[in-house]
Every structure is written in C-alpha cells, then in structure tokens.
Enzyme design. Sequence first.
Site, short mmCIF file in Angstrom:
data_model
loop_
_atom_site.label_atom_id
_atom_site.label_comp_id
_atom_site.label_asym_id
_atom_site.label_seq_id
_atom_site.Cartn_x
_atom_site.Cartn_y
_atom_site.Cartn_z
N LYS A 299 -13.80 8.87 -5.35
CA LYS A 299 -13.00 9.93 -5.97
C LYS A 299 -13.91 11.03 -6.51
O LYS A 299 -15.07 10.75 -6.85
CB LYS A 299 -12.21 9.35 -7.16
CG LYS A 299 -11.06 8.44 -6.79
CD LYS A 299 -10.34 7.95 -8.04
CE LYS A 299 -9.23 6.99 -7.70
NZ LYS A 299 -8.11 7.61 -6.97
N ARG A 373 -2.60 -1.32 -3.12
CA ARG A 373 -1.68 -2.01 -2.20
C ARG A 373 -2.35 -3.23 -1.57
O ARG A 373 -1.67 -4.17 -1.19
CB ARG A 373 -1.18 -0.99 -1.15
CG ARG A 373 -2.25 -0.45 -0.25
CD ARG A 373 -1.83 0.86 0.44
NE ARG A 373 -1.88 2.00 -0.47
CZ ARG A 373 -1.54 3.24 -0.12
NH1 ARG A 373 -1.12 3.50 1.10
NH2 ARG A 373 -1.62 4.22 -0.99
N1 BES Z 1 -5.17 4.40 -8.70
C1 BES Z 1 -4.89 5.37 -7.73
C2 BES Z 1 -3.58 6.12 -7.98
C3 BES Z 1 -3.48 6.92 -9.25
C4 BES Z 1 -3.56 8.29 -9.20
C5 BES Z 1 -3.21 6.31 -10.45
C6 BES Z 1 -3.42 9.04 -10.35
C7 BES Z 1 -3.07 7.06 -11.60
C8 BES Z 1 -3.16 8.43 -11.54
C9 BES Z 1 -4.79 4.72 -6.34
O1 BES Z 1 -5.58 3.61 -6.16
C10 BES Z 1 -5.25 5.74 -5.36
O2 BES Z 1 -6.38 6.09 -5.40
N2 BES Z 1 -4.34 6.17 -4.49
C11 BES Z 1 -4.66 7.12 -3.48
C12 BES Z 1 -4.07 6.63 -2.19
C13 BES Z 1 -4.52 7.42 -0.99
C14 BES Z 1 -6.00 7.22 -0.75
C15 BES Z 1 -3.72 6.96 0.21
C16 BES Z 1 -4.04 8.44 -3.91
O3 BES Z 1 -2.94 8.44 -4.44
O4 BES Z 1 -4.68 9.47 -3.71
MN MN Z 2 -7.56 4.10 -5.53
#
Ligand code: BES
Ligand code: MN
Length: 523
Positions: A299, A373
């Site tokens: 990230k 997931r």
């Molecule tokens: N933990 C994150 C989602 C999240 C985003 C939680 C903002 C709290 C606040 C999750 O693991 C994630 O990174 N999701 C990705 C999925 C994508 C790579 C398909 C996302 O939402 O960008």
């Molecule tokens: Mn994530």
Amino acid sequence: MKTTISLTAPAQLETESLVAVVLDHSEKDHSEKDHSEKDHGHSSSDKNKDAKPHLRVESNDPAVQSAAAELLASGELSGKPFEINLLHKPAGLKAKRILLLSGGKTKKFAGYDLRRLAGAAVRSLKSRAIRSFAFIAPSTIPPEEAVRAIVEGALVGNFDADYYRSDRKDQKIDALTILTSGNTDKAALEKAAAEAQIIGESQNFTRDLVNEPSNRMTPTILAERAKKMSAEVGLKCEVYGADKIKELKMGAFWSVAQGSDEPPALIIMRYEPAGAPEKPMLGLVGKGITFDTGGISIKPADGMEKMKYDMAGGATMIGALRAIALLKPKVKVIGIVCATENMPSGKAQKPGDVQIAMSGKSIEIINTDAEGRLVLADGLHYAKQLGCTHLVDAATLTGAVVVALGYTNAGLFTNDDAMYERFSKALNKAGEKMWRLPLDDEYKENIKSGIADIVNSGGRWAGAINAAMFLKEFAEDTPWIHLDIAGTAWTEDQKPWIAKGPTGIALRSLVEFVKSFAATEKA
Ligand code: BES
Ligand code: MN
Ligand code: ZN
C-alpha cells in the site's frame, strides 16, 4: 458506569445534572418545504422563514418545563439535533444543573437518535469534569427501548481513544440515573438496563482491542485477550498456531500468514449453553489482520497507519461472544477469528501464486492486498466443518465499500433472504445502519481465473461485491451474511456522541441477531 433506574420526579432528584431532550413539534420540515416550493417554481422567501421550531422539553414534570420555558421561548434555539444548553441552578429543581439537548423533529425521533443524544450528553458533561447525571427518558419512545438506547449510547460516549497521551484525562461518567415516569414495570426496565450495559461494555471492549496499534496488538496478543475474556465469562477458547493452520490445510489463511515473522493465531471461542438445541449453530467469523501493509502489492505510505484497525471484524466477534456469554441466550454460537499480519518479506506470497484453500478450491493471487477474503475463506469453511448452520462474517474488507456507502452505512451481503429479514430487525433494534448490496451471478465473471478456480481480486469495478462473491464461494449453500465494515469501523472525525477512533460497529446488531434465534427456539 453504574446505571440506576429511578421513578423519582425529576424536580425532586438531587444530581450534578439533569438531562432533558428537547424536540421540535413544528409540522413542516424545512427541507421538505424547500422541495415543494421548488416544484411549484416559487421563490423560497417568506414561507420558509415561518417554519419556526416549536420546542418542547420531553418531561411531564411541570418544574422541568418551567425551568426550560424561558430558553425555549427565547427564539435563540434552532432545535436541530445536538444543540446543547446547560443551565445552572435551575429554579424549582433540586438538580445543580439541567442540560437541554435538542433531538430534532419529534416525528423523526427514534431509538437511533436517542442513543446518540445519550452519547452527546455523556461527552458534554464529562468534558466539564462532571461524573454523574440523570437522563429523563423521553416518553415518545417506549420505556424499555428508551432505557436500552440511553445506556448503550451513554457507554459509547464514555470511551476515548487517546490511550497513550501523557496528558490523557480519561474523564469518565461513573454513574447514570435514568428517570422514567408513568406506570412502568421497574424490574423490566432494570433488566433492560443491565442487558444494555453488557452490550455497551462489550462494544467498548471491542473498541479497546481495535484501538491498539499493531505493535501492541499482534495476533498472539489478540488471542491472549480473547482467552482472558473467555475465562472471565465462561467461554471455551482454543488458539491454534502455524502448525495447526497448516495441518488443517488452511492454504488461503496461511498464504497471508507466511510472509510475517509474527506468528498467526486461529482463535476459536465456543458458547454452548446447557439446554440449547443442537441446531441452529451460529458461526461468527472475523477478519483479524492486525496490520495490513498490502504485502508484496504494498500500500502507499499515505494513510497506511490506519491499517492497524484491519482486525476490527475479529475484535467485533470477540466482543460479541463476550456479550453473548453474559446474556446467555439459549443458542449455540462459535466465534472464529483468523488473525495474522499481512507483510511483505522474502517469505511472502507473490502475485500470480496459486493457493489451495481448506475447501479444496484453488485461488490465483492477483493482489496480495486482497488478503482479508483469503483468511475468511478458510475461516468460513472451518466454521461449517465445526457444524455451523448459519454464518456471519465481519471484516474491514474493501476500500470499495467506502466508495459505495461512505462512513454512514456498512455494506451487507447475503445469500439468504430470510437471514436478511432477521438481520434487518436486529439492526433496527441495535440502532445501526447497514445497506444490502447485490450478489448476482453475473458478478461471478469478475473472479474467474485462467489458471485456478477463482482470483482473489476482481479489479476496480464493484470491488466490494467482488470480495463478497469470493466469500460466497466458501459459504456455499449455508445461509450467510457478510458485513463489510471498512468505512464504519473507525471514525476520523469526532462526533458529538462518539470520540474519534474505533466505533465498535456491528457488535450490537450481531448480539441482537443471535438473541433472535434463541427467541425463535422458545416460541
Ligand atoms: N484492509 C483493506 C480494506 C480497507 C480499506 C479497510 C480502507 C479499511 C479502510 C483490504 O485488505 C484491502 O486492502 N482491500 C483492497 C482490495 C483490492 C486489492 C482488491 C482494496 O480495497 O483496495
Ligand atoms: Mn489489504
Ligand atoms: Zn485488509
């Protein structure tokens, strides 16, 4: 916070502060009026200005009414929700102060709003170093519901997240009295207050876990907290490490855990009350990512610190099990939390890797940041293997749900309409907001893989749905609800009723949902 129900007339009660709700009884709604005038092409001049609030204090005690009369008649108040006025030495009252708290329009005023007002009362009074007060339950809401809302809302307001500030004041309200009137069954109200107290305290217990940063809330520490809580309330709790996770063939969960030096934890809490039927058995599965860097699909630095709350779903299940163990509904419940960090390292999984989940399904990893997931896939499958007949998961799963619903509603997904009906009632009772999003078969296209059964990331469009479609592959035919709490588990702004930080969303609804199964069994 000690809670007492009292039938004393408000004027007669000696307290640091009375709190009374002020409602606007004027018929027309400003916003409604604006619309109708636009429709008719009129300018929005005179008539709108006539829509003055008709403010009444919600107490039939004449002394309270007269103490508030002058302010309410002054024309100084808008009557909008969360308007606060504190009067000292109110004439005719034994209370030292009276706090008048506006709740907006009377016709819209419900338990949801009362909860927030109670939180706002707590936050306003505790910031003035006041430690106890008495809330006059408004008679517009049935007494038991009002008592629950006031106690739960007050507890939510009593929490502050600034744990590690040297100048932390940790001012808290110690004692709350709820004043009710009319021919009410005091014992029933005391029971409602005691139950609400358990729920509110469990919600704060969850917030406590979520608030801790990842160096102080590793999977191991989370598991220890679950164990300690379980011992206190009489739950069975088992914690498994890497060996057992591999032995169970949880290839999806392990694929996330393999990249971290911090050991993972599979936390299983069992609530098996004597006399509960074999079925239903409810499975509450939580995402427990104690820190989500994104892994190799790392990230951006901006905002990454927030990913300490990526275990909020797991913490919610731990808190829910606490409440359930104390409330003792006659229904079996299993709580499962898949806890691990998501880290980049030489051992971390890489995009393109193929993993075999516990269910046997093969998963092509497109994005290592879609890790929630993966851990839930095995958590859900394991819950079914343990005999769960109904599943609910909670997870801070996608940024996409925040795009869709913002910070107001959590995303709700289900493969079962009856479950949805039941959960909707629980939401309403608990005063929480969630919005159902679809799971049409067409979305399945988005998670098809060229090399494996499914991919773990369906791309940008319908991101929250794709994640839920992925989970559905593991819930299969078992009635299941997925709650995506990414936008609602943490609040960046401090609100009149709640501090900035973890919210504890979904816990109250989950508890009401579980209770509803016990009620069905009795009937
Ligand atoms: N933990 C994150 C989602 C999240 C985003 C939680 C903002 C709290 C606040 C999750 O693991 C994630 O990174 N999701 C990705 C999925 C994508 C790579 C398909 C996302 O939402 O960008
Ligand atoms: Mn994530
Ligand atoms: Zn995550």
